[in-house]
Design a protein around this motif. Structure first.
Motif, PDB file in Angstrom:
ATOM      1  N   ASP A 267       0.863  -1.181   0.000  1.00 29.35           N
ATOM      2  CA  ASP A 267       0.000   0.000   0.000  1.00 29.35           C
ATOM      3  C   ASP A 267       0.901   1.234   0.000  1.00 29.35           C
ATOM      4  OD1 ASP A 267      -1.862   1.966   0.303  1.00 29.35           O
ATOM      5  OD2 ASP A 267      -2.688   1.231   2.203  1.00 29.35           O
TER       6      ASP A 267
ATOM      7  N   LEU B  72      -1.115  -0.934  -4.336  1.00 34.64           N
ATOM      8  CA  LEU B  72      -2.392  -0.263  -4.096  1.00 34.64           C
ATOM      9  C   LEU B  72      -2.133   1.197  -3.750  1.00 34.64           C
ATOM     10  CD1 LEU B  72      -5.516  -0.612  -3.598  1.00 34.64           C
ATOM     11  CD2 LEU B  72      -4.926  -1.067  -1.200  1.00 34.64           C
ATOM     12  N   ASN B  73      -3.033   2.074  -4.167  1.00 33.03           N
ATOM     13  CA  ASN B  73      -2.961   3.512  -3.834  1.00 33.03           C
ATOM     14  C   ASN B  73      -1.668   4.158  -4.319  1.00 33.03           C
ATOM     15  OD1 ASN B  73      -5.471   3.543  -2.430  1.00 33.03           O
ATOM     16  ND2 ASN B  73      -4.473   2.684  -0.606  1.00 33.03           N
TER      17      ASN B  73
ATOM     18  N   SER C 184      -8.128   0.501  -6.709  1.00 31.24           N
ATOM     19  CA  SER C 184      -9.050   0.499  -5.569  1.00 31.24           C
ATOM     20  C   SER C 184      -8.894  -0.792  -4.779  1.00 31.24           C
ATOM     21  CB  SER C 184     -10.495   0.637  -6.045  1.00 31.24           C
ATOM     22  OG  SER C 184     -10.886  -0.518  -6.779  1.00 31.24           O
ATOM     23  N   LEU C 185      -9.403  -0.776  -3.563  1.00 32.16           N
ATOM     24  CA  LEU C 185      -9.369  -1.967  -2.715  1.00 32.16           C
ATOM     25  C   LEU C 185     -10.220  -3.075  -3.330  1.00 32.16           C
ATOM     26  CD1 LEU C 185      -8.158  -2.929  -0.057  1.00 32.16           C
ATOM     27  CD2 LEU C 185     -10.195  -2.079   1.125  1.00 32.16           C
TER      28      LEU C 185
ATOM     29  N   HIS D 226      -9.139  -6.928  -4.274  1.00 32.07           N
ATOM     30  CA  HIS D 226      -9.859  -8.106  -3.789  1.00 32.07           C
ATOM     31  C   HIS D 226     -10.116  -9.119  -4.903  1.00 32.07           C
ATOM     32  CE1 HIS D 226     -11.641  -5.804  -0.100  1.00 32.07           C
ATOM     33  NE2 HIS D 226     -10.355  -6.068   0.021  1.00 32.07           N
TER      34      HIS D 226
ATOM     35  N   PRO E 144      -9.964 -11.178   0.151  1.00 31.43           N
ATOM     36  CA  PRO E 144     -10.034 -10.207   1.251  1.00 31.43           C
ATOM     37  C   PRO E 144     -10.053 -10.854   2.629  1.00 31.43           C
ATOM     38  CG  PRO E 144     -12.147 -10.356   0.100  1.00 31.43           C
ATOM     39  CD  PRO E 144     -11.142 -11.088  -0.731  1.00 31.43           C
TER      40      PRO E 144
ATOM     41  N   TYR F 111      -8.472  -3.725   5.550  1.00 26.45           N
ATOM     42  CA  TYR F 111      -8.468  -3.882   4.089  1.00 26.45           C
ATOM     43  C   TYR F 111      -9.524  -4.886   3.626  1.00 26.45           C
ATOM     44  CZ  TYR F 111      -4.135  -1.212   4.028  1.00 26.45           C
ATOM     45  OH  TYR F 111      -3.187  -0.209   4.152  1.00 26.45           O
TER      46      TYR F 111
END
Length: 396
Positions: free
Chosen positions: A246, A284-285, A314-315, A319, A324, A331
């Motif tokens: 992240d 991510l991000n 995006s989360l 996934h 997840p 998360y």
């Protein structure tokens, strides 16, 4: 670790015949056995015989219930807990199948290769105090699919890497204050549960690294402590690793901890020398302004590795690739990140002596000298460590 022994139905039926008191008594005995045999349970472990008529029930318990570590946490015993691996009835079967299919490993090839490697290590004039235990040697054989010459080259590269980057690789002690703080903050840790393919997932919170407080040595040691800890587990050597990073909260100053040439050299040699099977690398991000840095860092890896990089906007998108359920609660999972970090710290603690013992190995041959950076790069408004456009990069 799961143990095969009859159909799932027969195992559970056998387990149900025991009273709660009998089950707990047997489970306590299993825990004692686990401490003696290294958390490994196989159908030919002689200690199973001591359970007599309850032998099948014991195997059923081991297969059906997650391993409970010595710290009382389920699923945190260093093997990521027992779980169903896609396409296989147990983790044990998955490890055996993947080893044979992807690594050309079976009992005969393993024994022959181990014998050749041990003889070579004992006779080598270039290696002093080389580790001769199977778990250490096998990590190099597995990453090179049991090619003995290539495994020998990788060991030499590994020791060479530890020589020229000794300030990063030696004294890998998680109790060293900066390293402990980084790990405890959640900068880098392994999730307690494995992914659907049985791989341990290495989770990174890049924003937790304060470039005004930590050196690049602290960062490198946090990574190497994590990698070396995980490599002590043979299942991880076979099944490989999944990475989730992240990048929320990253800043330009973090990049000043490394010069481009230094970063390129350590990534190139590290990829060749550290015997890890990196299967997927998820990000991510990623801030838009940081894409240039991401693209630059990606070019430092081999094409094979670059093809395993995945960017997620995006989360929800993450996934789709990573279940997840195994992620921290923050998360989308069920276990809070703080609990996962505590479990990881205990796992690292159990491997501390093994990591410190790596310093006893020495390579008598240094291919070239390397002069380490002796000061912490300046991380301020006057960024000077990276040339060109990196110098002016700012990230929202």
């Amino acid at each position: 670790m799961g143990v095969s022994g009859g159909s799932p139905t027969s195992r559970f039926e056998c387990t149900r015949r025991l009273s709660a008191a009998d089950s707990q008594c047997i489970w306590n005995a299993i825990a004692e056995i686990g401490a003696r045999v290294g958390d490994r349970f196989t159908s030919n472990v002689p200690l199973f015989n001591c359970f007599g008529d309850h032998k099948m029930a014991v195997r059923g318990l081991v297969s059906a219930r997650p391993w409970v570590a010595d710290d009382g946490q389920e699923g945190g015993g260093g093997d990521g807990g027992i779980m169903m691996v896609a396409g296989y009835p147990s983790l044990r079967e998955a490890v055996i199948a993947v080893a044979k299919k992807e690594l050309r490993e079976d009992r005969v090839s393993r024994e022959q290769a181990l014998q050749l490697m041990k003889e070579w290590l004992q006779k080598s004039q270039d290696i002093k105090n080389g580790r001769l235990d199977d778990a250490f040697i096998l990590r190099f054989l597995r990453v090179k699919k049991f090619s003995v010459p290539l495994a020998q080259q990788t060991i030499l590269k590994y020791l060479h890497f530890r020589n020229i980057y000794s300030h990063y690789c030696r004294q890998l002690d998680y109790l060293e204050p900066p390293v402990y703080e980084l790990l405890k903050s959640g900068y880098l840790f392994a999730l307690p549960q494995r992914d659907k393919l049985g791989r341990r997932v290495i989770f990174a919170n890049a924003g937790k690294l304060d470039p005004y407080k930590y050196h690049n040595t602290d960062m490198a040691k946090a990574h190497l402590v994590t990698y070396e800890t995980l490599l002590e587990d043979e299942d991880n050597q076979v099944l490989g690793f999944n990475h989730v990073t992240d990048l929320k909260g990253v800043c330009a100053a973090q990049m000043t901890l490394w010069s481009p040439s230094e970063l390129g050299a350590i990534i190139k040699l590290g990829e060749q020398a550290v015997p890890m099977r990196h299967k997927e690398i998820h990000f991510l991000n990623v801030p838009p302004a940081f894409r240039m840095v991401y693209d630059f860092c990606k070019t430092l890896f081999s094409e094979k590795m670059r093809n395993r990089f995945y960017l997620h906007s995006s989360l929800e998108e993450l996934h789709q690739s990573v279940d997840p359920k195994i992620l921290p609660k923050e998360y989308g999972g069920t276990i809070p990140m703080s609990e996962m970090i505590d479990m990881w710290m205990k796992e690292v603690s159990r491997k501390r002596d093994a990591l410190l013992s790596l310093d006893r190995m020495e390579s008598q041959k240094v291919m070239h000298s390397y002069k380490p950076r002796t000061t912490t790069p300046k991380a301020s408004n006057g960024i000077t460590s990276l040339p060109g456009s990196f110098r002016r990069l700012e990230v929202d």
